[in-house]
Design an enzyme around this catalytic site. Structure first.
Site, PDB file in Angstrom:
ATOM      1  N   GLU A 168      -1.042  18.674  -6.350  1.00 17.20           N
ATOM      2  CA  GLU A 168      -2.377  18.707  -6.929  1.00 17.20           C
ATOM      3  C   GLU A 168      -3.327  17.692  -6.297  1.00 17.20           C
ATOM      4  O   GLU A 168      -4.463  17.576  -6.714  1.00 17.20           O
ATOM      5  CB  GLU A 168      -2.281  18.458  -8.449  1.00 17.20           C
ATOM      6  CG  GLU A 168      -1.387  19.425  -9.194  1.00 17.20           C
ATOM      7  CD  GLU A 168       0.119  19.088  -9.136  1.00 17.20           C
ATOM      8  OE1 GLU A 168       0.912  19.888  -9.669  1.00 17.20           O
ATOM      9  OE2 GLU A 168       0.498  18.037  -8.563  1.00 17.20           O
ATOM     10  N   SER A 169      -2.922  16.922  -5.320  1.00 15.22           N
ATOM     11  CA  SER A 169      -3.710  15.991  -4.515  1.00 15.22           C
ATOM     12  C   SER A 169      -2.926  14.714  -4.235  1.00 15.22           C
ATOM     13  O   SER A 169      -1.948  14.765  -3.523  1.00 15.22           O
ATOM     14  CB  SER A 169      -5.084  15.684  -5.100  1.00 15.22           C
ATOM     15  OG  SER A 169      -5.903  15.132  -4.086  1.00 15.22           O
ATOM     16  N   CYS A 209      -6.384  17.914  -8.687  1.00 13.42           N
ATOM     17  CA  CYS A 209      -7.090  19.188  -8.678  1.00 13.42           C
ATOM     18  C   CYS A 209      -6.378  20.119  -9.654  1.00 13.42           C
ATOM     19  O   CYS A 209      -5.180  20.007  -9.858  1.00 13.42           O
ATOM     20  CB  CYS A 209      -7.074  19.803  -7.286  1.00 13.42           C
ATOM     21  SG  CYS A 209      -7.904  18.789  -6.053  1.00 13.42           S
ATOM     22  N   SER A 243       0.864  -1.178   0.000  1.00 18.88           N
ATOM     23  CA  SER A 243       0.000   0.000   0.000  1.00 18.88           C
ATOM     24  C   SER A 243       0.894   1.219   0.000  1.00 18.88           C
ATOM     25  O   SER A 243       1.951   1.220   0.637  1.00 18.88           O
ATOM     26  CB  SER A 243      -0.896   0.070   1.234  1.00 18.88           C
ATOM     27  OG  SER A 243      -2.008  -0.762   1.093  1.00 18.88           O
TER      28      SER A 243
END
Length: 141
Positions: free
Chosen positions: A64-65, A85, A57
């Protein structure tokens, strides 16, 4: 009608991935960072974890995110989210890049508009005259 949103969220399912690829923590981190770079994102940091007995993981935080992944090597499956974003990053480029690098035999994906300007205005506690929307999703009704 065009849908004005603050962001784009692409959800990708990768099937038939070789377990030796999606089990390799360092390789997955490298591919995720390369996908962020390839899509035009600015990387802030990345954190990845290898589970016992298997699976990876991780998250690549971008200005931008973010991009996130979880792998199931025992099933040859990986799940990825690419949330961006603004209009400087193309999340679909990251999806295509990862499909190639993970050697997926099948890829399924879809995009969810995030931060719809009309709903933000509708549910805000204060009046919002203008929302600085950087993305116009054409053809979405």
């Amino acid at each position: 009608m065009e849908l004005s949103t603050l962001g784009r969220h692409v959800l990708i399912e990768f099937y038939g991935c070789p377990s030796e690829v999606i089990e390799n923590n360092a390789l997955i981190e490298r591919f995720m960072n390369e996908a962020a770079d390839y899509s035009g994102a600015t990387i802030v940091e990345s954190v990845f974890h290898h589970f016992n007995p298997y699976g990876v993981s991780g998250a690549v935080i971008i200005e931008e995110s973010h991009l996130t992944i979880h792998t199931w090597p025992e099933y040859g499956f990986a799940s990825v989210d690419v949330y961006t974003c603004g209009d400087s990053v193309n999340p679909w480029k990251a999806a295509d890049y990862l499909s190639e690098k993970l050697h997926a035999t099948k890829t399924e994906s879809f995009e969810i508009p995030r931060g719809m300007a009309d709903k933000i205005r509708q549910f805000a506690e204060q009046e919002i005259d203008q929302i600085k929307v950087k993305i116009e999703l054409e053809g979405v009704k």
